[in-house]
Design an enzyme around this catalytic site. Structure first.
Site, short mmCIF file in Angstrom:
data_model
loop_
_atom_site.label_atom_id
_atom_site.label_comp_id
_atom_site.label_asym_id
_atom_site.label_seq_id
_atom_site.Cartn_x
_atom_site.Cartn_y
_atom_site.Cartn_z
CD GLU A 158 12.63 0.89 10.20
OE1 GLU A 158 13.23 1.95 10.44
OE2 GLU A 158 13.05 -0.21 10.55
N GLY A 213 6.38 5.20 8.30
CA GLY A 213 5.50 6.36 8.30
C GLY A 213 5.49 7.01 9.67
CB SER A 214 3.30 9.57 11.04
OG SER A 214 2.03 8.97 10.91
CB THR A 223 0.12 5.81 10.58
OG1 THR A 223 -0.35 7.06 10.09
CG2 THR A 223 -0.49 4.70 9.76
N GLY A 224 1.52 4.43 13.11
CA GLY A 224 2.11 3.24 13.74
C GLY A 224 1.28 2.76 14.92
CE LYS A 230 -2.22 3.12 1.77
NZ LYS A 230 -2.03 4.48 1.25
CD GLU A 240 9.19 13.05 11.62
OE1 GLU A 240 8.08 12.53 11.78
OE2 GLU A 240 10.13 12.50 11.04
CB CYS A 270 12.87 8.96 8.26
SG CYS A 270 14.12 7.91 7.51
P1 NAD Z 1 1.78 8.51 7.40
O1 NAD Z 1 1.86 7.68 8.63
O2 NAD Z 1 0.76 9.58 7.33
O3 NAD Z 1 1.50 7.59 6.13
C1 NAD Z 1 2.34 6.48 5.84
C2 NAD Z 1 1.50 5.44 5.12
O4 NAD Z 1 0.51 4.97 6.03
C3 NAD Z 1 0.76 5.96 3.89
O5 NAD Z 1 0.77 4.95 2.89
C4 NAD Z 1 -0.64 6.18 4.41
O6 NAD Z 1 -1.63 6.08 3.42
C5 NAD Z 1 -0.77 5.03 5.39
N1 NAD Z 1 -1.78 5.23 6.42
C6 NAD Z 1 -2.20 6.40 6.98
N2 NAD Z 1 -3.17 6.15 7.90
C7 NAD Z 1 -3.35 4.81 7.93
C8 NAD Z 1 -4.19 3.95 8.68
N3 NAD Z 1 -5.04 4.42 9.57
N4 NAD Z 1 -4.08 2.63 8.47
C9 NAD Z 1 -3.20 2.13 7.60
N5 NAD Z 1 -2.40 2.89 6.83
C10 NAD Z 1 -2.46 4.23 7.01
O7 NAD Z 1 3.23 9.07 7.16
P2 NAD Z 1 3.72 9.99 5.95
O8 NAD Z 1 3.27 11.37 6.21
O9 NAD Z 1 3.38 9.35 4.64
O10 NAD Z 1 5.29 9.86 6.10
C11 NAD Z 1 6.03 10.69 6.90
C12 NAD Z 1 6.47 9.96 8.15
O11 NAD Z 1 7.22 8.81 7.81
C13 NAD Z 1 7.39 10.80 9.00
O12 NAD Z 1 7.05 10.66 10.35
C14 NAD Z 1 8.76 10.19 8.73
O13 NAD Z 1 9.72 10.40 9.71
C15 NAD Z 1 8.41 8.75 8.59
N6 NAD Z 1 9.49 8.03 7.90
C16 NAD Z 1 10.24 7.13 8.62
C17 NAD Z 1 11.29 6.43 8.01
C18 NAD Z 1 12.13 5.43 8.77
O14 NAD Z 1 12.84 4.66 8.15
N7 NAD Z 1 12.07 5.40 10.09
C19 NAD Z 1 11.55 6.66 6.65
C20 NAD Z 1 10.78 7.59 5.96
C21 NAD Z 1 9.73 8.26 6.59
#
Ligand code: NAD
Length: 495
Positions: A265, A242-243, A246-247, A189, A399, A300
């Site tokens: 991550e 991601g964030s 969401t995690g 996804k 962040e 990130c």
């Molecule tokens: P996000 O959490 O908003 O979205 C990430 C993904 O999760 C997207 O595909 C989104 O559609 C999906 N998502 C959102 N809500 C969801 C839900 N309720 N259920 C399932 N999936 C859902 O994050 P973002 O804004 O796309 O990315 C930025 C974040 O990612 C920042 O916090 C950044 O630090 C982090 N990041 C971390 C790393 C790492 O390796 N640690 C690398 C790159 C980015």
């Protein structure tokens, strides 16, 4: 790969077809309709993207499950899987310019960075894990002599992968490549604002010989498509970048469904610590600017908290501000651009909100602070440095994921370490010093997945990227990542 601006411009002028789902080898519309894909370069519509409904996601997961069970990939001879992944890496190289330009039009990363970080890194990642396929062995345990105990590594089954928009091909490949290498099926996804290059990658995977159903892609909103994937009883392991917000949800979905393992991550607020005895303060200032401003801060591991020893604070900030003002903000498809577009208007507004809060809380803007190039229709922001940021300030704690640097001064090593660790995150860090013992003390003392010394932000597939604290768990990259995609099984044989 030597590419000229004319080639990039030509690729960027081509129309982009609609983004569709890929399920069981077929390109399909989603039952959830479509959404407009807006380019951050000029705010104009690039194409449309299919939204997968929960029923579409269930079909994708069932297709991945069926493919796993019938062994078309999971039981293919290692040499066969290896050849296919190598072919995919070659196809990524062949289409590198096309993939990079498509990705930049979708997400706004500078082309100079995207070429290396996106197709370049993806091809290398597929090659690395292709080579691992026939080099990872099981174990014979040192049991008493009347028993033979074998420890097998087996694929887990269906891997659900949810990835963000900042480096879709690189981060996507960090998950897809080891998952496929170990014989799993995958349902991916991508982020709503960066799905196109990953859909193209999935097309290349079919061309390379990955059987239909083994690698499916469902696009659409996180709260619909992503949620359905994370709740699916057919997904055995969920890997996510991601964030933190969401995690947290993903862990709840796991608890509400089949207790699937979740590897997260997450974000960072990484300290970049500059001591007065750094070997080259000029180089440190330039690196500190690159560490936060490349890809408009949407990295990130960005060095987003600069901690500077008080005795050099003013001179260092002056040098840093000069290096920052020299950075070219602009159209990310131009080779000379160093700071590209912000991925979305929502993200841009969030960045500006952080700056407003920082000044309200007593921070001082040294340079930047405003939206840039508004006349283009695109989403750009001036690289921004805020000094006088204290641990209780929002800019120190949260962040931004944008081009905003928080600067804090410290008086000695103990305070530097205290400030470096005064964060809920633990992803990355930098330390600048010529004192070897101090460097090692800081490496030991800082809680982070990676500590850079006299540099910032090195990336290689051979080393793990693993967050601590609220930056996540489990590792991407390196052979350690294989642990996420395999189950251990013991065979206990009485002799
Ligand atoms: P996000 O959490 O908003 O979205 C990430 C993904 O999760 C997207 O595909 C989104 O559609 C999906 N998502 C959102 N809500 C969801 C839900 N309720 N259920 C399932 N999936 C859902 O994050 P973002 O804004 O796309 O990315 C930025 C974040 O990612 C920042 O916090 C950044 O630090 C982090 N990041 C971390 C790393 C790492 O390796 N640690 C690398 C790159 C980015």
């Amino acid at each position: 790969m030597a590419l000229d601006q004319a080639t990039i411009d030509q690729l960027a002028a081509s129309p982009v077809g609609p983004g569709k789902l890929l399920i069981d080898g077929e390109s399909l519309d989603g039952a959830g309709g479509t959404s407009a894909v807006l380019s951050p370069i000029d705010g104009r519509q690039l194409t449309t993207l299919a939204s997968a409904s929960p029923a579409d996601v269930a079909r994708a997961c069932a297709s991945a499950r069926a493919a796993f069970e019938d062994g078309r990939w999971s039981r293919m001879a290692p040499a066969g899987r290896k050849a296919v992944l190598h072919r995919l890496a070659d196809l990524i190289d062949k289409h590198a310019a096309e993939l990079a330009v498509l990705g930049v039009r979708d997400n706004g990363t500078e082309i100079s960075m995207a070429l290396k970080a996106e197709p370049g890194s993806a091809a290398g990642t597929f090659r690395y894990y292709a080579e691992a396929i026939d080099k990872v062995y099981g174990e014979v345990a040192p049991t008493p002599s009347n028993v033979l105990a074998l420890v097998h590594r087996e694929p887990v089954g269906v891997v659900g992968a949810i990835v963000p928009w900042n480096f879709p091909l690189m981060i996507g490949s960090w998950k897809i490549a080891p998952a496929l290498a170990m014989g799993n099926s995958v349902v991916l996804k991508p982020a709503e604002t960066a799905s196109l290059s990953l859909l193209r990658l999935a097309g290349l995977a079919l061309e390379a010989g990955i059987p239909p159903g083994v690698f499916n892609v469902v696009t659409g909103p996180g709260r619909v498509t992503g949620e359905a994937l994370a709740l699916s009883p057919d997904v055995d392991v969920l890997v996510f970048t991601g964030s933190g917000a969401t995690g947290r949800r993903l862990l709840q979905y796991s608890a509400q469904s089949n207790l699937k393992r979740c590897y997260l991550e997450l974000g960072g607020k990484s300290p970049n610590v500059v001591f007065a005895d750094a070997p080259d303060l000029c180089a440190a200032a330039k690196a500190a600017a690159n560490a936060i401003f490349r890809n408009a801060g949407q990295v990130c591991v960005a060095g987003s908290r600069l901690l500077v020893e008080a005795s050099i604070h003013d001179a260092f900030v002056a040098e840093l501000a000069e290096a920052t003002r020299k950075m070219t903000v602009g159209n990310p498809l131009q080779f000379e651009t160093q700071v590209g577009a912000v991925n979305s208007l929502v993200q841009l507004e969030g960045n500006l909100g952080f700056v407003a809060d920082a000044t309200r809380e007593g921070g001082k803007i040294v340079t930047g602070g405003k939206r840039a190039l508004e006349e283009t229709g695109g989403w750009y922001m001036e690289p921004t440095i805020v000094t006088g940021v204290r641990p209780e300030h929002r800019l120190f704690r949260e962040e931004v994921f944008g081009p905003v640097l928080a600067v804090t001064s410290f008086s000695d090593e103990a305070e530097a370490l205290r400030l470096a660790n005064a964060s809920d995150f633990g992803l990355a860090a930098g330390v600048w010093t010529a004192n070897l013992s101090r460097a090692h003390r800081m490496i030991r003392g800082i809680r982070a997945g990676v500590v850079h010394v006299n540099t910032y932000g090195g990336v290689d597939v051979t080393v793990p990227l693993a967050g601590t604290k609220q930056s996540g768990n489990g590792a991407d990259k390196s052979l350690h990542a294989l642990e996420k995609y395999t189950d251990l099984k013991t065979a206990w044989i009485q002799l």
